[in-house]
Design a protein around this motif. Sequence first.
Motif, PDB file in Angstrom:
ATOM      1  N   TRP A  58      -2.900  29.399  20.042  1.00 21.21           N
ATOM      2  CA  TRP A  58      -3.416  30.605  19.365  1.00 21.21           C
ATOM      3  C   TRP A  58      -4.350  30.203  18.234  1.00 21.21           C
ATOM      4  CZ3 TRP A  58      -4.434  35.350  20.275  1.00 21.21           C
ATOM      5  CH2 TRP A  58      -4.547  36.297  19.261  1.00 21.21           C
ATOM      6  N   ARG A  66      -9.738  35.879  20.694  1.00 26.19           N
ATOM      7  CA  ARG A  66      -8.614  36.689  20.188  1.00 26.19           C
ATOM      8  C   ARG A  66      -8.899  38.178  20.384  1.00 26.19           C
ATOM      9  NH1 ARG A  66      -8.783  33.382  15.459  1.00 26.19           N
ATOM     10  NH2 ARG A  66      -9.590  35.131  14.230  1.00 26.19           N
ATOM     11  N   LEU A 164      -2.856  39.785  14.071  1.00 25.86           N
ATOM     12  CA  LEU A 164      -3.296  38.963  15.207  1.00 25.86           C
ATOM     13  C   LEU A 164      -4.814  38.800  15.206  1.00 25.86           C
ATOM     14  CD1 LEU A 164      -1.024  40.347  18.099  1.00 25.86           C
ATOM     15  CD2 LEU A 164      -0.792  38.139  16.924  1.00 25.86           C
ATOM     16  N   LEU A 194      -1.812  36.641  25.452  1.00 29.72           N
ATOM     17  CA  LEU A 194      -1.351  36.074  24.172  1.00 29.72           C
ATOM     18  C   LEU A 194      -0.540  34.817  24.488  1.00 29.72           C
ATOM     19  CD1 LEU A 194       0.092  38.880  21.840  1.00 29.72           C
ATOM     20  CD2 LEU A 194      -1.831  37.392  21.358  1.00 29.72           C
ATOM     21  N   THR A 198       3.026  33.679  20.090  1.00 27.96           N
ATOM     22  CA  THR A 198       2.090  34.332  19.164  1.00 27.96           C
ATOM     23  C   THR A 198       2.689  35.624  18.615  1.00 27.96           C
ATOM     24  OG1 THR A 198       0.302  33.441  20.504  1.00 27.96           O
ATOM     25  CG2 THR A 198      -0.279  35.180  18.951  1.00 27.96           C
TER      26      THR A 198
END
Length: 479
Positions: A58, A66, A164, A194, A198
């Motif tokens: 991530w 993202r 996020l 994801l 995460t």
Amino acid sequence: MEEARHFIGGEWHAPAGGETIPVLDPSDGQPFAQLARGTPADIDLAVAAARRAFNGPWGAMSAAERGRVLYRLSMLVAARHEELAQLEARDTGKPLRQARADSAALARYFEFYAGAADKLHGETLPYQSGYTVLTLREPHGVTGHIVPWNYPMQIFGRSVGAALAAGNACVVKPAEDACLTVLRVAALATEAGLPAGTLNIVTGYGHEAGAALARHPGIDHISFTGSPETGRLVAQMAAEHHVPVTLELGGKSPQIVFADADLDAALPVLISAIVQNAGQTCSAGSRVLIERSIYEPLLDRLATSFNALRVGPSQADLDCGPLINAKQQRRVWDFLSDAQHDGIAMAGHGEVVADAPESGFYQAPALLRDVPRTHRLAREEVFGPVLAALSFDNEDEAIALANGTAYGLVAGIWTRDGARQFRVAKRVRSGQVFINNYGAGGGVELPFGGVGQSGHGREKGFEALYGFTVLKTIAIRHG
Ligand code: NAD
């Protein structure tokens, strides 16, 4: 099947302590599901998984990637719109159409933050000759999110969506009273792309799993929404490790109605701002401050509207559903019995429909008139469908009344006078001001948060991204 398990490191985990918590349907008070009862051991696992994701795949993703993952998540949520709405309605008791609005808002949060992920950047700063100085906006690392039961999907979406997008890995402790939709959405995270770890969800009680998260040394930021008392505890626990907190703690938000207001426009909004989600909305418009010359006529109209409100099970999709649980019901009863004891008159009230199950947590909406400004009903958050009406004689008095609580979350101003709109908006102590409208809970794009006892920090909109990042300044001397 996600029920009675945590979502940690991309997998479903049975609770370390082996215990579960029953989930009640507020419409009939009967259990219909189980949650895993999280312990500090579960939180340890989740924090470690989040750290691995942050230090691994991530953290290595570009902002644009993202954003794409979040966009896919928004599409997956949208595809399950009705299923999520039905589950949210059952879990929280809210009428179906309100749960549908929440489900749409959840998809919109992920969509909004998907688009924002690669637009978040630092600056270059003028400094001494021979230097170039720039700032970077970096994620905190592992963020903790403690979510309440009133809007599980929306508050999860606004908090986790922004965290996020900014590049953090998240550990979420949703509320023990209602959080089945949050688990359902977690199940979509892997499908959206994801990386495992995460997004982690540990369910359980606040004093166990919640406290373990707030005091965990592996957490870099905490975002909390709930009561001022619990918010204070969370901030104290986070302070042990100097961890920054964002607190959203509710309010006693005023709607100020001047004599020149468009009352036809104001009336339905005054009602919905307190009846929505049975008044269990942090930004509920729970005080209506009315200029004396229109006090009686407006109160009459409000009373007529209140008397027509019908309360029933979430599936009946009426004006108002039940409260979340028996504790909340007792809390609202306490306020109303204080009002009765102190001679405060009920100007109007809704009605619980005859076929609503007796074991449900119902409370008819209540309109209270001439509430003394020092009374707790004029100052404290009820978190139920109770509207306190007070009168004022002039603008200064209206502002003094509006600012006369320890809270400061949202204010509504109803007037056709443009100069007054700005004057009052500037003097009201509040994080958001709505003029000739009111957005209880709404507005994905609009920065939201309070002052005073309503908390600090901002969620929603682009502003939330700043809270989920730390600023690093880099000065380069090149001559
Ligand atoms: P609460 O603040 O205790 O709970 C909110 C969240 O915090 C839940 O997830 C809970 O599990 C967690 N929590 C509780 N104790 C904790 C602790 N010691 N450490 C860490 N986390 C903890 O709220 P409540 O008891 O569900 O409701 C009480 C009152 O709070 C309501 O009557 C209402 O006035 C207010 N409230 C406000 C909001 C809001 O949106 N501002 C939401 C829910 C409740």
